[in-house]
Write a protein that holds these residues in place. Structure first.
Motif, mmCIF file in Angstrom:
data_model
loop_
_atom_site.group_PDB
_atom_site.id
_atom_site.type_symbol
_atom_site.label_atom_id
_atom_site.label_comp_id
_atom_site.label_asym_id
_atom_site.label_seq_id
_atom_site.Cartn_x
_atom_site.Cartn_y
_atom_site.Cartn_z
ATOM 1 N N UNK A 1 0.989 -1.206 0.009
ATOM 2 C CA UNK A 1 0.009 -0.049 0.007
ATOM 3 C C UNK A 1 1.010 1.480 -0.069
ATOM 4 N N UNK A 2 2.221 1.324 0.184
ATOM 5 C CA UNK A 2 3.121 2.263 0.337
ATOM 6 C C UNK A 2 4.071 2.195 -0.875
ATOM 7 N N UNK A 3 3.626 1.231 -1.805
ATOM 8 C CA UNK A 3 4.754 0.977 -2.965
ATOM 9 C C UNK A 3 4.327 1.712 -4.320
ATOM 10 N N UNK A 4 5.250 2.065 -5.124
ATOM 11 C CA UNK A 4 4.981 2.765 -6.403
ATOM 12 C C UNK A 4 5.663 2.185 -7.398
ATOM 13 N N UNK A 5 5.499 1.560 -8.687
ATOM 14 C CA UNK A 5 6.187 1.111 -9.804
ATOM 15 C C UNK A 5 5.681 1.856 -10.781
ATOM 16 N N UNK A 6 6.753 2.634 -11.244
ATOM 17 C CA UNK A 6 6.417 3.714 -12.496
ATOM 18 C C UNK A 6 7.494 3.932 -13.520
ATOM 19 N N UNK A 7 6.941 4.066 -14.585
ATOM 20 C CA UNK A 7 7.962 4.404 -15.769
ATOM 21 C C UNK A 7 7.613 5.598 -16.750
ATOM 22 N N UNK A 8 8.278 6.381 -17.100
ATOM 23 C CA UNK A 8 7.764 7.324 -18.108
ATOM 24 C C UNK A 8 8.662 7.136 -19.384
ATOM 25 N N UNK A 9 9.183 6.131 -19.626
ATOM 26 C CA UNK A 9 9.713 5.677 -20.981
ATOM 27 C C UNK A 9 9.552 4.453 -21.559
ATOM 28 N N UNK A 10 8.509 3.956 -20.872
ATOM 29 C CA UNK A 10 8.054 2.330 -21.380
ATOM 30 C C UNK A 10 6.899 1.995 -20.425
ATOM 31 N N UNK A 11 6.723 0.461 -20.455
ATOM 32 C CA UNK A 11 5.673 0.041 -19.754
ATOM 33 C C UNK A 11 6.360 -0.133 -18.146
ATOM 34 N N UNK A 12 5.391 -0.036 -17.393
ATOM 35 C CA UNK A 12 5.883 0.007 -15.884
ATOM 36 C C UNK A 12 6.563 -1.468 -15.550
ATOM 37 N N UNK A 13 5.710 -2.390 -15.720
ATOM 38 C CA UNK A 13 6.000 -3.861 -15.666
ATOM 39 C C UNK A 13 5.946 -4.728 -16.862
ATOM 40 N N UNK A 14 7.437 -5.035 -17.189
ATOM 41 C CA UNK A 14 7.355 -5.816 -18.757
ATOM 42 C C UNK A 14 7.626 -7.254 -18.312
ATOM 43 N N UNK A 15 6.737 -8.295 -18.570
ATOM 44 C CA UNK A 15 7.305 -9.609 -18.404
ATOM 45 C C UNK A 15 7.547 -10.168 -19.809
ATOM 46 N N UNK B 1 2.433 3.875 -16.181
ATOM 47 C CA UNK B 1 3.303 4.250 -17.157
ATOM 48 C C UNK B 1 2.691 5.586 -17.856
ATOM 49 N N UNK B 2 3.497 6.451 -17.975
ATOM 50 C CA UNK B 2 3.311 7.862 -18.535
ATOM 51 C C UNK B 2 3.904 7.870 -19.888
ATOM 52 N N UNK B 3 4.468 6.944 -20.293
ATOM 53 C CA UNK B 3 4.910 6.876 -21.491
ATOM 54 C C UNK B 3 4.014 6.935 -22.697
ATOM 55 N N UNK B 4 4.354 7.557 -23.848
ATOM 56 C CA UNK B 4 3.435 7.345 -24.991
ATOM 57 C C UNK B 4 3.391 5.959 -25.374
ATOM 58 N N UNK B 5 2.098 5.479 -25.646
ATOM 59 C CA UNK B 5 1.733 4.143 -25.901
ATOM 60 C C UNK B 5 2.082 3.296 -24.582
#
Length: 207
Positions: free
Chosen positions: A88-102, A118-122
């Motif tokens: 509940x205190x965690x954040x996973x973020x990316x502004x250049x790609x997908x946030x979690x990429x499997x 993810x705030x990356x375009x697309x």
């Protein structure tokens, strides 16, 4: 300089749950410039490329802007994690790609209680591809992307069950593109374009 926030974390193997509470972020390096294709994102903040223990994230895991494709968390085809949990205190973020990429790896249980974005375009909050497996995905927080909240793409890519009581947002909420999603249980609002089935591989969807 806070070295803790400048070191890429690579997990190989271990015996106990790994706790990430202090926060880590990827740092741009010259080697990242040639790293423009998904699946080779060695500049990801958290790279899982072997069998790991459970990972609990209670701090922030994020990628920094760069000219390359860099996710905050990446699981490679050699990677396997029994439990990836965002507290509940965690954040996973990316502004250049997908946030979690499997990218062809195995995540037995993925639980989000706070924020994956993810705030990356697309970009997608969670992108499962290249035969990757997420057996169970439970969301009570926010999963968001500029394009899609959750993407499951490619032959052999499988998400077993999605249980959502939180928020999954993007231009599209959940997109299945050639993979398999076995079951969706949703008890929360989704965007009007919530579920896009590009290929008929979702076996059941519960309102």
């Amino acid at each position: 300089m806070n070295l803790k926030n400048q070191i890429k974390i690579i997990f190989f193997a271990g015996g106990l749950t790994t706790f990430l509470a202090g926060g880590i972020s990827s740092v741009y390096a010259a080697a990242c410039a040639s790293n423009s294709s998904p699946g080779s994102a060695s500049c990801s903040a958290l790279l899982i490329n072997s069998t790991t223990t459970n990972i609990d994230i209670s701090g922030t895991v994020s990628s920094l802007p760069s000219p390359s494709t860099v996710s905050a968390v990446e699981v490679t085809s050699a990677g396997s994690v029994p439990s990836l949990s965002i507290a509940s205190s965690g954040v996973v973020s990316s502004n250049s790609a997908d946030a979690i990429f499997n990218y062809g790896g195995v995540i037995t249980s993925l639980t989000n209680n706070r924020n994956i974005s993810s705030t990356s375009v697309g970009g997608s909050g969670i992108y499962n591809a290249s035969g990757g497996t997420i057996s169970s995905l439970t969301n009570t927080g926010v999963i968001s992307g500029t394009s899609r909240g959750i993407t499951n793409a490619g032959t052999g890519s499988t998400i077993g069950t999605i249980i959502n009581t939180g928020s999954i947002t993007g231009f599209y909420g959940i997109v299945n593109q050639g993979g398999t999603i076995n079951n969706i249980s949703n008890a929360a609002p989704l965007p009007q374009t919530a579920l896009v089935i590009v290929m008929p591989s979702i076996t059941s969807a519960e309102p």
